[in-house]
Design a protein around this motif. Structure first.
Motif, mmCIF file in Angstrom:
data_model
loop_
_atom_site.group_PDB
_atom_site.id
_atom_site.type_symbol
_atom_site.label_atom_id
_atom_site.label_comp_id
_atom_site.label_asym_id
_atom_site.label_seq_id
_atom_site.Cartn_x
_atom_site.Cartn_y
_atom_site.Cartn_z
ATOM 1 N N ARG A 95 40.077 38.984 53.540
ATOM 2 C CA ARG A 95 41.152 38.467 52.701
ATOM 3 C C ARG A 95 41.695 39.568 51.791
ATOM 4 O O ARG A 95 42.893 39.672 51.557
ATOM 5 C CB ARG A 95 40.642 37.306 51.845
ATOM 6 N N GLU A 96 40.753 40.347 51.306
ATOM 7 C CA GLU A 96 41.149 41.456 50.438
ATOM 8 C C GLU A 96 42.073 42.414 51.197
ATOM 9 O O GLU A 96 43.093 42.849 50.680
ATOM 10 C CB GLU A 96 39.872 42.182 50.008
ATOM 11 N N GLU A 156 43.891 41.691 53.733
ATOM 12 C CA GLU A 156 45.153 40.996 53.982
ATOM 13 C C GLU A 156 46.085 41.138 52.768
ATOM 14 O O GLU A 156 47.273 41.444 52.909
ATOM 15 C CB GLU A 156 44.832 39.518 54.247
ATOM 16 N N VAL A 157 45.503 40.929 51.579
ATOM 17 C CA VAL A 157 46.308 41.049 50.365
ATOM 18 C C VAL A 157 46.841 42.467 50.216
ATOM 19 O O VAL A 157 48.011 42.691 49.900
ATOM 20 C CB VAL A 157 45.469 40.660 49.129
ATOM 21 N N LYS A 180 46.529 34.933 45.909
ATOM 22 C CA LYS A 180 46.140 36.134 46.654
ATOM 23 C C LYS A 180 45.907 37.337 45.740
ATOM 24 O O LYS A 180 46.408 38.427 45.983
ATOM 25 C CB LYS A 180 47.208 36.480 47.699
ATOM 26 N N LEU A 181 45.107 37.134 44.727
ATOM 27 C CA LEU A 181 44.718 38.269 43.888
ATOM 28 C C LEU A 181 43.460 38.900 44.479
ATOM 29 O O LEU A 181 42.726 38.254 45.216
ATOM 30 C CB LEU A 181 44.432 37.792 42.457
ATOM 31 N N LEU A 182 43.240 40.160 44.145
ATOM 32 C CA LEU A 182 42.023 40.828 44.603
ATOM 33 C C LEU A 182 40.895 40.421 43.660
ATOM 34 O O LEU A 182 40.947 40.719 42.466
ATOM 35 C CB LEU A 182 42.221 42.339 44.613
ATOM 36 N N PRO A 183 39.898 39.714 44.166
ATOM 37 C CA PRO A 183 38.901 39.090 43.288
ATOM 38 C C PRO A 183 38.041 40.095 42.530
ATOM 39 O O PRO A 183 37.495 39.772 41.482
ATOM 40 C CB PRO A 183 38.045 38.267 44.259
ATOM 41 N N ARG A 186 52.384 41.351 39.534
ATOM 42 C CA ARG A 186 52.132 42.303 40.609
ATOM 43 C C ARG A 186 53.344 42.406 41.529
ATOM 44 O O ARG A 186 53.719 43.479 41.978
ATOM 45 C CB ARG A 186 50.900 41.880 41.408
#
Lengths: 299, 264
Positions: A206-207, A209-210, B89-92, B150
Motif C-alpha cells: 500500500r505504501e 502504491e501511495v 492514502k497517507l504513509l503510515p 500533500r
C-alpha cells in the motif's frame, strides 16, 4: 549526494519503523550464512579427505631381481614418459629393506643379510580414476590376450585393483552426496530469504502504491528498499560471521589437535569463505528486495 | 484542462466502467462528478491518473494526450496532479510533515525548498500544531487535511478528489470542501467525485452525473454566478443556510485567517 543520503535515511527509517519484519529478514540472512558457513568448510573437508585417500592409490612396478642398473634407468625413463603418471619414486632394494626392517624388525632379523626385496618404482597416477588406464599402458596386451609388462626387466606391476576401485567409488559417492546436499541447502536458503523479503514487502505494498500516486519514479521507490536489504544483509552476515569465527576458535582449533578427525584442516580457506559469505548475504538481500519489489511497482 | 472524447472503458462484458464519455473541463473550473457507487466516477479518476488505459477514445490533460505518455513518464505526469482519496492514502510510517514533504522529495526538491513550502501548506490547511504526529494519531478530518496538503504542496494545475468526504461527518466535510474551494480559487482546476448529491446541489458548481457509465447530466453552475462567494459564504452554502452571514459570530478559525493567502 543529497539523494544518496536521502535514500539511506529512508532505509534506516523503514528499518526503525518496521522492527519485526526487519528482524525476521536479519534472522533469515543470519541463519543462511551460518548454515553456509558451517557447510562450505564441511564440504571442503570431506573433499579434502576424499582427495587424500585417492592420492594414496599407487601403482608399484617391481623390477626383476636380476635387473641391472641400466635396466632400471631405462624403465624409469619410460615410466616418466607414460601417460597418467604424476610422479615416479624409485625405491632401491636397500631402501626397501630398511623400510621393512623398521616396520617388522623381528621377521627381518631372521633373514639376516639376505634381501628378498626387488627394486621398486612407486607411481602416483594423475588421479585415482586413471589408475586402470595407467595399468593398461604399463601392461600392454600381447597376442595371447593377457597383459604383460612392457619391459622384460620388470618382474611385476601391481595395483590393488579391487581396493582402488572401491576407493574411487566411495570417495566419488561421498563427494556427490555432499554436493547435492550443499545444493539443496543453498536453494532452501535462497527460498527462505526471498520469502522473507516478499512477506515484508507485501505488507508494504500500500505504501508503494501511495508513493506511485504521488509521482515517485520506480527507482526512487526502489533504492531505499535495496539499501534496506543491503543494511540488513550486512548486519545479518556480520553477526553470523562473528559467530562462525567464535566457533572456529573454540571448537575447530580443539579438533585440529586430533589429526585423524580432520585430516587436512588447511583445506578450509577462511579468508575467501568470509568474503564469499559477506558478498552473498549483502548481494542476495539487496538484489532480492529490489527484484521482489518489481511486482508491486506495476501500477 | 481536461478533455474526454468518446472514452470507453469496460472491465468485462457485464460491468461498464465508462461508456462513450465526452466532456471538457476548463482551467480553473470546479467540477463535481456525481453518481451512485459503480456509476463510473472512480473509473474516470483512474483514467485521469493513468492508472488504467481506456479501451477507446482520447483523454487529454493540459493539451497532452495521455496515451502518448510512456510508462516511464507516468510519475512525471502525476506530479502535475494533486490527488485526494476517500481513505486518505497517507504513509503510515511518516509524520504529517514527512507525508507532505514526500510529495516534494519525489520531485527532487531541495531541502531548503521543502523546509519553506511544507510549513506553509500545513499552516494553510490548519495543521501547524500536528507537524510531528503520525496519521493514526489524527482524526479523519485531520488526515484528509494532510492528504489535501500533500496534494497541493506542489501547486499542481489540477487536483482530483475521489470521495474526499466519504468517511467524514458533515461538519468535517464542510471544512474539507472549503479547503478545496480555496485551492480552486487560487487557480487550480478541481474535480471532486462524490455520491452526496444533496451537497452538490447546494453548492451550485458544475455537475456531471454518471449512471451506469454514461453521462446523464452536465450542468454548468446551475445558472449561478461563479467564484462570487468568500470561503465563509461558500461554507454557508454547504451547510444549506439560506443566506450567507456577513458577520462572523464565532471566533475565526486559523484556516479562515489564511483565507486570502490563496487569492493570488
Amino acid at each position: 549526494m543529497n539523494r544518496v543520503s536521502f535514500f539511506f535515511k529512508e532505509a534506516l527509517r523503514s528499518i526503525g519503523r518496521n522492527p519485526i519484519p526487519s528482524f525476521a529478514a536479519l534472522m533469515a540472512v543470519l541463519i543462511t550464512v551460518l548454515v553456509l558457513g558451517v557447510f562450505i568448510p564441511a564440504v571442503q573437508l570431506a573433499n579434502g579427505a576424499a582427495d587424500d585417500v585417492r592420492s594414496r592409490v599407487q601403482v608399484s612396478v617391481f623390477m626383476d631381481k636380476k635387473a641391472t642398473k641400466a635396466d632400471v634407468a631405462r624403465v624409469e625413463q619410460r615410466l616418466q614418459r607414460t601417460e597418467h603418471v604424476k610422479s615416479v619414486k624409485f625405491v632401491s632394494k636397500e631402501q626397501a629393506l630398511a623400510e621393512q626392517k623398521k616396520q617388522n624388525p623381528e621377521a627381518y632379523a631372521l633373514l639376516g643379510k639376505m634381501n628378498p626385496l626387488p627394486d621398486t618404482f612407486r607411481i602416483t597416477p594423475d588421479s585415482a580414476g586413471d589408475t586402470n588406464s595407467l595399468l593398461a599402458s604399463l601392461m600392454p596386451k600381447g597376442t595371447s590376450g593377457k597383459g604383460a609388462p612392457f619391459d622384460a626387466a620388470i618382474g611385476e606391476v601391481k595395483a590393488s585393483k579391487s581396493e582402488t576401485n572401491k576407493i574411487v567409488k566411495i570417495t566419488g559417492a561421498v563427494k556427490l552426496s555432499i554436493g547435492a546436499l550443499a545444493l539443496l541447502l543453498i536453494v532452501a536458503s535462497i527460498l527462505l530469504i526471498s520469502n522473507t523479503i516478499r512477506l515484508s514487502l507485501f505488507s508494504r505494498r500500500r505504501e508503494v502504491e501511495v508513493m506511485k500516486l504521488v509521482g515517485a519514479t520506480d527507482s526512487f521507490i526502489r533504492w531505499p528498499f535495496v539499501i534496506e536489504g543491503l543494511i540488513l544483509g550486512a548486519m545479518g552476515g556480520a553477526v553470523a560471521i562473528a559467530m562462525l569465527a567464535l566457533a572456529k576458535v573454540t571448537i575447530l582449533s580443539q579438533l585440529e589437535g586430533i589429526a585423524t578427525l580432520i585430516s587436512r584442516p588447511d583445506m578450509i580457506a577462511f579468508g575467501p569463505l568470509i568474503g564469499l559469505l559477506v558478498l552473498a548475504s549483502i548481494g542476495v538481500s539487496a538484489a532480492g528486495s529490489g527484484l521482489s519489489l518489481r511486482r508491486f511497482l506495476r501500477v | 484542462m481536461i478533455e474526454f472524447r468518446g472514452v470507453t472503458k469496460a472491465y468485462d462484458n457485464t460491468t461498464a466502467g465508462v461508456h462513450d464519455a465526452t466532456f471538457t473541463v476548463h482551467r480553473g473550473e470546479f467540477l463535481f462528478l456525481v453518481g451512485q457507487t459503480g456509476a463510473g466516477k472512480s473509473t474516470l479518476m483512474k483514467l485521469l491518473l493513468k492508472e488504467m488505459e481506456p479501451d477507446s477514445g482520447v483523454i487529454r490533460v493540459a493539451g497532452r494526450d495521455l496515451s502518448e505518455i510512456t510508462h516511464k513518464k507516468v510519475p512525471y505526469y502525476r506530479r502535475n496532479l494533486g490527488v485526494v482519496f476517500q481513505d486518505f492514502k497517507l504513509l503510515p510510517n511518516r509524520t504529517v510533515y514527512d507525508n507532505v514533504a514526500y510529495a516534494l522529495q519525489v520531485t527532487g526538491a531541495s531541502r531548503k525548498q521543502i523546509r519553506r513550502q511544507v510549513p506553509d501548506i500545513l499552516r494553510l490547511t490548519g495543521l501547524s500544531t500536528k507537524l510531528h504526529n503520525y496519521p493514526h494519531q489524527l482524526s479523519g478530518g485531520e488526515q484528509q487535511r494532510v492528504s489535501v496538503a500533500r496534494a497541493f504542496v506542489n501547486h499542481p494545475p489540477l487536483l482530483l478528489a475521489d470521495e474526499p468526504t466519504g468517511n467524514l461527518d458533515p461538519d468535517t466535510t464542510i471544512g474539507i470542501m472549503q479547503l478545496l474551494y480555496r485551492i480552486n480559487k487560487a487557480g487550480t482546476t478541481v474535480v471532486v467525485a462524490t455520491h452526496d448529491e444533496g451537497m452538490v446541489n447546494r453548492m451550485r458548481r458544475r455537475v456531471i452525473e454518471l449512471q451506469g457509465g454514461q453521462i446523464v447530466r452536465d450542468e454548468v453552475a446551475g445558472g449561478y454566478g461563479r467564484d462570487s462567494e468568500s470561503t465563509a459564504e461558500f461554507g454557508a452554502l454547504m451547510r444549506g443556510e439560506p443566506s450567507p452571514t456577513p458577520q462572523r459570530l464565532r471566533q475565526p478559525s486559523e484556516a479562515d485567517l489564511f483565507d486570502d493567502a490563496f487569492a493570488d
